[in-house]
Design an enzyme around this catalytic site. Structure first.
Site, PDB file in Angstrom:
ATOM      1  N   ARG A   1     -22.577  12.003 -38.139  1.00 38.22           N
ATOM      2  CA  ARG A   1     -23.071  10.438 -38.624  1.00 38.22           C
ATOM      3  C   ARG A   1     -22.507   9.851 -37.343  1.00 38.22           C
ATOM      4  O   ARG A   1     -21.268   9.563 -37.132  1.00 38.22           O
ATOM      5  CB  ARG A   1     -22.423  10.181 -39.940  1.00 38.22           C
ATOM      6  CG  ARG A   1     -22.778   8.597 -40.260  1.00 38.22           C
ATOM      7  CD  ARG A   1     -22.232   8.633 -41.589  1.00 38.22           C
ATOM      8  NE  ARG A   1     -20.682   8.747 -41.542  1.00 38.22           N
ATOM      9  CZ  ARG A   1     -19.969   7.739 -41.650  1.00 38.22           C
ATOM     10  NH1 ARG A   1     -20.395   6.276 -41.490  1.00 38.22           N
ATOM     11  NH2 ARG A   1     -18.600   7.973 -41.917  1.00 38.22           N
TER      12      ARG A   1
ATOM     13  N   GLY B   1     -14.518  -0.186 -41.378  1.00 34.02           N
ATOM     14  CA  GLY B   1     -15.269  -0.608 -40.162  1.00 34.02           C
ATOM     15  C   GLY B   1     -16.469  -1.597 -40.779  1.00 34.02           C
ATOM     16  O   GLY B   1     -16.554  -2.889 -40.247  1.00 34.02           O
TER      17      GLY B   1
ATOM     18  N   GLU C   1     -18.270   0.308 -32.807  1.00 27.07           N
ATOM     19  CA  GLU C   1     -17.538   1.663 -32.989  1.00 27.07           C
ATOM     20  C   GLU C   1     -18.023   2.577 -32.040  1.00 27.07           C
ATOM     21  O   GLU C   1     -18.902   2.326 -31.224  1.00 27.07           O
ATOM     22  CB  GLU C   1     -17.700   1.715 -34.576  1.00 27.07           C
ATOM     23  CG  GLU C   1     -17.064   0.824 -35.591  1.00 27.07           C
ATOM     24  CD  GLU C   1     -17.097   1.243 -36.890  1.00 27.07           C
ATOM     25  OE1 GLU C   1     -16.740   2.318 -37.289  1.00 27.07           O
ATOM     26  OE2 GLU C   1     -17.524   0.194 -37.547  1.00 27.07           O
TER      27      GLU C   1
ATOM     28  N   ARG D   1     -17.575  10.522 -32.752  1.00 25.40           N
ATOM     29  CA  ARG D   1     -16.569  10.925 -33.480  1.00 25.40           C
ATOM     30  C   ARG D   1     -16.229  12.537 -33.084  1.00 25.40           C
ATOM     31  O   ARG D   1     -15.188  12.969 -33.125  1.00 25.40           O
ATOM     32  CB  ARG D   1     -16.662  10.838 -35.082  1.00 25.40           C
ATOM     33  CG  ARG D   1     -16.147   9.361 -35.543  1.00 25.40           C
ATOM     34  CD  ARG D   1     -16.316   9.256 -36.815  1.00 25.40           C
ATOM     35  NE  ARG D   1     -16.352   7.960 -37.060  1.00 25.40           N
ATOM     36  CZ  ARG D   1     -16.679   7.316 -38.281  1.00 25.40           C
ATOM     37  NH1 ARG D   1     -16.922   7.879 -39.209  1.00 25.40           N
ATOM     38  NH2 ARG D   1     -16.409   6.049 -38.227  1.00 25.40           N
TER      39      ARG D   1
ATOM     40  N   HIS E   1     -12.662  12.188 -38.918  1.00 21.88           N
ATOM     41  CA  HIS E   1     -12.493  10.811 -38.418  1.00 21.88           C
ATOM     42  C   HIS E   1     -11.287  11.126 -37.528  1.00 21.88           C
ATOM     43  O   HIS E   1     -10.097  11.671 -37.779  1.00 21.88           O
ATOM     44  CB  HIS E   1     -11.877   9.816 -39.495  1.00 21.88           C
ATOM     45  CG  HIS E   1     -12.243   8.582 -38.985  1.00 21.88           C
ATOM     46  ND1 HIS E   1     -11.430   7.992 -37.947  1.00 21.88           N
ATOM     47  CD2 HIS E   1     -12.970   7.612 -39.087  1.00 21.88           C
ATOM     48  CE1 HIS E   1     -11.804   6.722 -37.634  1.00 21.88           C
ATOM     49  NE2 HIS E   1     -12.644   6.555 -38.599  1.00 21.88           N
TER      50      HIS E   1
ATOM     51  N   ALA F   1     -14.152   1.650 -47.328  1.00 23.52           N
ATOM     52  CA  ALA F   1     -14.631   1.400 -46.197  1.00 23.52           C
ATOM     53  C   ALA F   1     -13.890   0.496 -45.507  1.00 23.52           C
ATOM     54  O   ALA F   1     -13.673  -0.797 -45.934  1.00 23.52           O
ATOM     55  CB  ALA F   1     -15.879   1.190 -46.491  1.00 23.52           C
TER      56      ALA F   1
ATOM     57  N   HIS G   1     -13.333  13.506 -43.214  1.00 24.00           N
ATOM     58  CA  HIS G   1     -13.957  12.024 -43.432  1.00 24.00           C
ATOM     59  C   HIS G   1     -15.107  11.809 -44.412  1.00 24.00           C
ATOM     60  O   HIS G   1     -15.356  11.060 -45.211  1.00 24.00           O
ATOM     61  CB  HIS G   1     -13.673  11.305 -42.251  1.00 24.00           C
ATOM     62  CG  HIS G   1     -14.050   9.762 -42.502  1.00 24.00           C
ATOM     63  ND1 HIS G   1     -13.399   8.884 -43.144  1.00 24.00           N
ATOM     64  CD2 HIS G   1     -15.313   9.108 -41.975  1.00 24.00           C
ATOM     65  CE1 HIS G   1     -13.978   7.592 -42.915  1.00 24.00           C
ATOM     66  NE2 HIS G   1     -15.064   7.716 -42.237  1.00 24.00           N
TER      67      HIS G   1
ATOM     68  N   LEU H   1     -23.045   3.417 -45.188  1.00 21.88           N
ATOM     69  CA  LEU H   1     -23.286   2.229 -46.039  1.00 21.88           C
ATOM     70  C   LEU H   1     -24.537   1.757 -46.058  1.00 21.88           C
ATOM     71  O   LEU H   1     -25.226   1.752 -47.051  1.00 21.88           O
ATOM     72  CB  LEU H   1     -22.200   1.141 -46.011  1.00 21.88           C
ATOM     73  CG  LEU H   1     -20.649   1.388 -46.103  1.00 21.88           C
ATOM     74  CD1 LEU H   1     -19.593   0.465 -45.603  1.00 21.88           C
ATOM     75  CD2 LEU H   1     -20.445   1.781 -47.503  1.00 21.88           C
TER      76      LEU H   1
HETATM   77  P1  FAD Z   1     -18.626   6.671 -53.260  1.00 18.75           P
HETATM   78  O1  FAD Z   1     -18.391   5.389 -52.871  1.00 18.75           O
HETATM   79  O2  FAD Z   1     -17.750   7.968 -53.022  1.00 18.75           O
HETATM   80  O3  FAD Z   1     -19.011   6.697 -54.883  1.00 18.75           O
HETATM   81  C1  FAD Z   1     -19.051   7.960 -55.798  1.00 18.75           C
HETATM   82  C2  FAD Z   1     -18.716   7.650 -57.086  1.00 18.75           C
HETATM   83  O4  FAD Z   1     -18.983   8.804 -57.756  1.00 18.75           O
HETATM   84  C3  FAD Z   1     -17.061   7.181 -57.338  1.00 18.75           C
HETATM   85  O5  FAD Z   1     -17.255   6.320 -58.188  1.00 18.75           O
HETATM   86  C4  FAD Z   1     -17.015   8.572 -58.000  1.00 18.75           C
HETATM   87  O6  FAD Z   1     -15.791   8.254 -59.138  1.00 18.75           O
HETATM   88  C5  FAD Z   1     -17.810   9.081 -58.818  1.00 18.75           C
HETATM   89  N1  FAD Z   1     -17.981  10.424 -59.318  1.00 18.75           N
HETATM   90  C6  FAD Z   1     -17.770  11.502 -58.295  1.00 18.75           C
HETATM   91  N2  FAD Z   1     -18.158  12.608 -58.992  1.00 18.75           N
HETATM   92  C7  FAD Z   1     -18.174  12.264 -60.379  1.00 18.75           C
HETATM   93  C8  FAD Z   1     -18.418  12.979 -61.553  1.00 18.75           C
HETATM   94  N3  FAD Z   1     -18.220  14.362 -61.582  1.00 18.75           N
HETATM   95  N4  FAD Z   1     -18.627  12.284 -62.718  1.00 18.75           N
HETATM   96  C9  FAD Z   1     -18.529  10.775 -62.846  1.00 18.75           C
HETATM   97  N5  FAD Z   1     -18.403  10.517 -61.546  1.00 18.75           N
HETATM   98  C10 FAD Z   1     -18.268  10.790 -60.545  1.00 18.75           C
HETATM   99  N6  FAD Z   1     -19.085   4.251 -43.947  1.00 18.75           N
HETATM  100  C11 FAD Z   1     -19.595   3.064 -43.355  1.00 18.75           C
HETATM  101  O7  FAD Z   1     -21.014   3.100 -43.228  1.00 18.75           O
HETATM  102  N7  FAD Z   1     -18.820   2.138 -42.642  1.00 18.75           N
HETATM  103  C12 FAD Z   1     -17.370   2.086 -43.010  1.00 18.75           C
HETATM  104  O8  FAD Z   1     -16.742   1.061 -42.403  1.00 18.75           O
HETATM  105  C13 FAD Z   1     -17.041   3.264 -43.690  1.00 18.75           C
HETATM  106  N8  FAD Z   1     -15.451   3.237 -43.836  1.00 18.75           N
HETATM  107  C14 FAD Z   1     -14.816   4.233 -44.453  1.00 18.75           C
HETATM  108  C15 FAD Z   1     -13.473   4.443 -44.551  1.00 18.75           C
HETATM  109  C16 FAD Z   1     -13.068   5.408 -45.557  1.00 18.75           C
HETATM  110  C17 FAD Z   1     -11.459   5.180 -45.738  1.00 18.75           C
HETATM  111  C18 FAD Z   1     -13.678   6.382 -46.179  1.00 18.75           C
HETATM  112  C19 FAD Z   1     -13.175   7.340 -47.021  1.00 18.75           C
HETATM  113  C20 FAD Z   1     -15.275   6.377 -45.841  1.00 18.75           C
HETATM  114  C21 FAD Z   1     -15.745   5.493 -44.816  1.00 18.75           C
HETATM  115  N9  FAD Z   1     -17.063   5.273 -44.862  1.00 18.75           N
HETATM  116  C22 FAD Z   1     -17.473   4.210 -44.159  1.00 18.75           C
HETATM  117  C23 FAD Z   1     -17.969   6.094 -45.626  1.00 18.75           C
HETATM  118  C24 FAD Z   1     -18.612   5.396 -46.790  1.00 18.75           C
HETATM  119  O9  FAD Z   1     -17.664   4.733 -47.345  1.00 18.75           O
HETATM  120  C25 FAD Z   1     -19.108   6.458 -47.821  1.00 18.75           C
HETATM  121  O10 FAD Z   1     -19.775   7.216 -47.348  1.00 18.75           O
HETATM  122  C26 FAD Z   1     -19.981   5.493 -48.862  1.00 18.75           C
HETATM  123  O11 FAD Z   1     -18.989   4.450 -49.301  1.00 18.75           O
HETATM  124  C27 FAD Z   1     -20.178   6.486 -49.840  1.00 18.75           C
HETATM  125  O12 FAD Z   1     -21.015   5.566 -50.953  1.00 18.75           O
HETATM  126  P2  FAD Z   1     -21.439   6.583 -52.196  1.00 18.75           P
HETATM  127  O13 FAD Z   1     -21.793   5.471 -53.211  1.00 18.75           O
HETATM  128  O14 FAD Z   1     -22.669   7.456 -52.104  1.00 18.75           O
HETATM  129  O15 FAD Z   1     -20.292   7.389 -52.949  1.00 18.75           O
HETATM  130  C1  SIN Z   2     -14.174   3.351 -39.781  1.00 18.09           C
HETATM  131  O1  SIN Z   2     -13.673   2.087 -40.109  1.00 18.09           O
HETATM  132  O2  SIN Z   2     -13.460   3.955 -38.873  1.00 18.09           O
HETATM  133  C2  SIN Z   2     -15.105   3.977 -40.850  1.00 18.09           C
HETATM  134  C3  SIN Z   2     -16.334   3.717 -40.499  1.00 18.09           C
HETATM  135  C4  SIN Z   2     -17.001   5.005 -40.882  1.00 18.09           C
HETATM  136  O3  SIN Z   2     -16.641   5.740 -41.434  1.00 18.09           O
HETATM  137  O4  SIN Z   2     -18.381   4.950 -40.833  1.00 18.09           O
END
Ligand code: FAD
Ligand code: SIN
Length: 537
Positions: A387, A54, A122, A291, A245, A52, A352, A393
């Protein structure tokens, strides 16, 4: 039949699957009620969270208000957000963010004006409200959360454990209402499947960006949670709303690298090769529209001009500002030979974020007793059809808190020290042609990109559906014939998740938010969630 039971007959732990912001935050709070076993399929840090950039959208400034954040979220969600969910997430935000700070998360501070967090902006936000740690917010979150989790005496973390399938009382042919009582997981270090008993299973498995050829997501994002919940009988919702994205870096050596929307908040403009700001033609907010609108404008421009990419122009902000505000992005670009001070950055849209997911309440409860879903894997109604940036987050934090608060209720009917049947290998043998798995992976991701992308038609969706049906059959045959490997398990989930996305997209006979179907260009009179229940695919 051989069985497993929790060691020394202790009550089964709450089993959390996933070590992103949702899983880690929940684990820390849940220990008040039960011991926690946290399984994660690679190194704990590998997650969408870790990438992440932003930041976290949250009302902290006197110039902002809950009402404005609610309004921006509803507007971005194109009429499909559940307003009561939006209000709760927005209003709980400051308390949850304050807890992060207490835990040791260091957000970037303003240099002038007596401190306080530096707030980014953003697309779709009418105010500056995004707290960030430079442009590596995710890394900072993982650092602080993982360090607290690893040192907690009531949490056990097991890495390289790939959850395969949920174990339900229905599968065990027990009487009474269906309930999740554990799961099977592949211990990838020992190549052995373990049966893990659980008082409750918490899916925090993130999204499914890897269903698409081009994505900002890391390798873990293969839709495992959605697939597992659906196979166990859980309902899934709104999977057609895959967020693309607008600005993923276009470079052969860094195909998933995101160029944060925060750059646009600081003045960057999306332009074509002639330097024209074409996004203004579709929305007066131009590059800072939500977006779905910006990504569609870019897709249209690329198709019309035949150009392989568009550009993000932030030259006006100069070297000092860029190095100080976006050190990671600037450094990565320079290593790749792109100087954002001298030239516009080549970018393309890429898959994304999964706005839909396992249908869940804000406290994580799903349609299956004993199963919670938190974070990106869940569909709560916050995001609607698109979204708002940096709300993900925030949602994960609020859900983790709510789920931990209500955990005693979720555990009320949990079996004590359940016995579970061991995994049966039957006639399975090692796959002799692993390359077939790679071919199927590639085929699915390519067809999802070609037929289920930003601009859709019913004909293309039907084509995708019939090809996916064959692929699903083939993958299920591998699954039953061969010993499971992490790649095979992910392929199985990727195929099912893709098929669910296509089914959802076919059911929505309108164009709304992220789902644009040229055969149904208008909005339906009533906005409804698309829900797919067990056996409906
Ligand atoms: P994740 O953080 O994806 O964690 C999932 C976990 O589950 C991982 O540890 C993975 O290994 C595990 N897992 C998956 N399947 C299995 C399995 N079968 N068995 C065991 N473990 C498994 N959102 C924002 O609000 N602000 C931002 O700035 C932002 N920037 C982003 C930038 C990028 C490049 C990306 C890709 C996303 C961004 N997002 C942002 C979106 C946000 O990061 C995610 O939606 C959020 O972090 C998801 O959190 P989570 O804990 O739900 O899942
Ligand atoms: C970004 O930093 O552009 C990602 C932010 C988000 O996915 O919410």
């Amino acid at each position: 039949m051989a069985e497993t039971r929790p060691s020394r007959d202790l009550p089964a732990p709450v089993v959390v699957v996933g070590s992103g912001i949702a899983g880690l935050s929940f684990a820390l709070k849940a220990t008040r009620h039960a011991p926690v076993l946290l399984l994660t399929k690679k190194n704990a840090v590998e997650s969408n969270t870790n990438y992440a950039q932003g930041g976290i959208a949250c009302v902290t400034s006197a110039e902002d208000s809950y009402e404005l954040h609610v309004r921006d979220t509803l507007e971005a969600g194109a009429g499909l957000c559940h307003e009561e969910v939006v209000r709760q997430v927005v209003e709980e935000g400051p308390a949850r963010v304050a807890e992060l700070v207490e835990l040791g998360v260091k957000f970037t501070e303003r240099e002038e004006g007596g401190g306080g967090p530096d707030l980014g902006k953003e697309g779709g936000h009418t105010k500056r409200r995004v707290l960030h740690a430079g442009d590596i917010t995710g890394k900072e979150l993982e650092r602080a959360l993982l360090s607290a989790v690893r040192s907690h005496p009531r949490i056990t973390v097991r890495e390289n454990m790939v959850a395969i399938d949920l174990i339900t009382t229905k599968k065990l042919k027990r009487r009474g209402p269906n309930r999740v009582v554990g799961l099977y997981a592949l211990n990838a270090n020992r190549n052995q499947v373990e049966a893990v008993a659980a008082a409750a299973v918490v899916l925090a498995t993130g999204g499914c960006g890897k269903c698409y050829l081009y994505t900002t997501n890391p390798a873990i994002a293969t839709g495992d949670g959605v697939a597992m919940a659906y196979r166990a009988g859980g309902a899934v919702a709104n999977l057609e709303f895959v967020q693309f994205h607008p600005t993923c870096l276009f470079h052969p050596d860094a195909q998933t690298f995101l160029i944060s929307e925060a750059l646009r908040g600081e003045g960057a403009r999306v332009v074509n090769a002639r330097g024209e700001d074409f996004t203004k033609e579709t929305d007066p907010r131009g590059s800072l529209a939500p977006r779905d609108i910006v990504a569609r404008a870019i897709d249209g421009e690329m198709k019309e001009s035949g150009a392989p990419c568009v550009y993000l122009d932030i030259r006006s902000r100069g070297a000092e500002f860029l190095a100080q505000r976006f050190p990671e992005i600037t450094g990565t670009l320079r290593k790749l030979g792109i100087d954002p001070v001298q030239q516009p950055i080549p970018v393309v849209p890429a898959a994304h974020y999964q706005c839909g997911g396992v249908k869940a309440k804000l406290d994580g409860r799903t349609s299956l007793a004993g199963l919670l879903a938190l974070g990106e894997v869940a569909c709560t109604g916050l995001h609607g059809a698109n979204r708002l940036a940096s709300n993900s987050l925030l949602e994960a934090l609020v859900m983790a808190h709510e789920a931990a608060e209500k955990l005693p209720e979720s555990l009320a009917a949990a079996p004590k020290g359940d016995r579970l049947p061991l995994w049966k290998e039957g006639q399975a043998h090692d796959a002799d042609e692993l390359v077939v798995i790679t071919h199927n992976w590639r085929e699915i991701r390519q067809l999802m990109w070609d037929y289920v992308g930003i601009a859709r038609t019913t004909k293309r969706l039907r084509r995708a559906k019939s090809r996916l049906r064959l692929l699903l059959q083939e993958v299920e045959e591998f699954y039953w014939d061969f010993r499971v490997t992490p790649d095979l398990l992910e392929l199985r989930n990727l195929a099912l998740c893709s098929a669910l996305i296509v089914e959802s997209a076919l059911r929505r006979r309108e164009s709304r938010g992220l789902h644009a179907n040229a055969d149904y260009p208008g909005l339906a009179k009533i906005a409804n969630d698309t829900v797919i229940k067990a056996g409906e695919l």
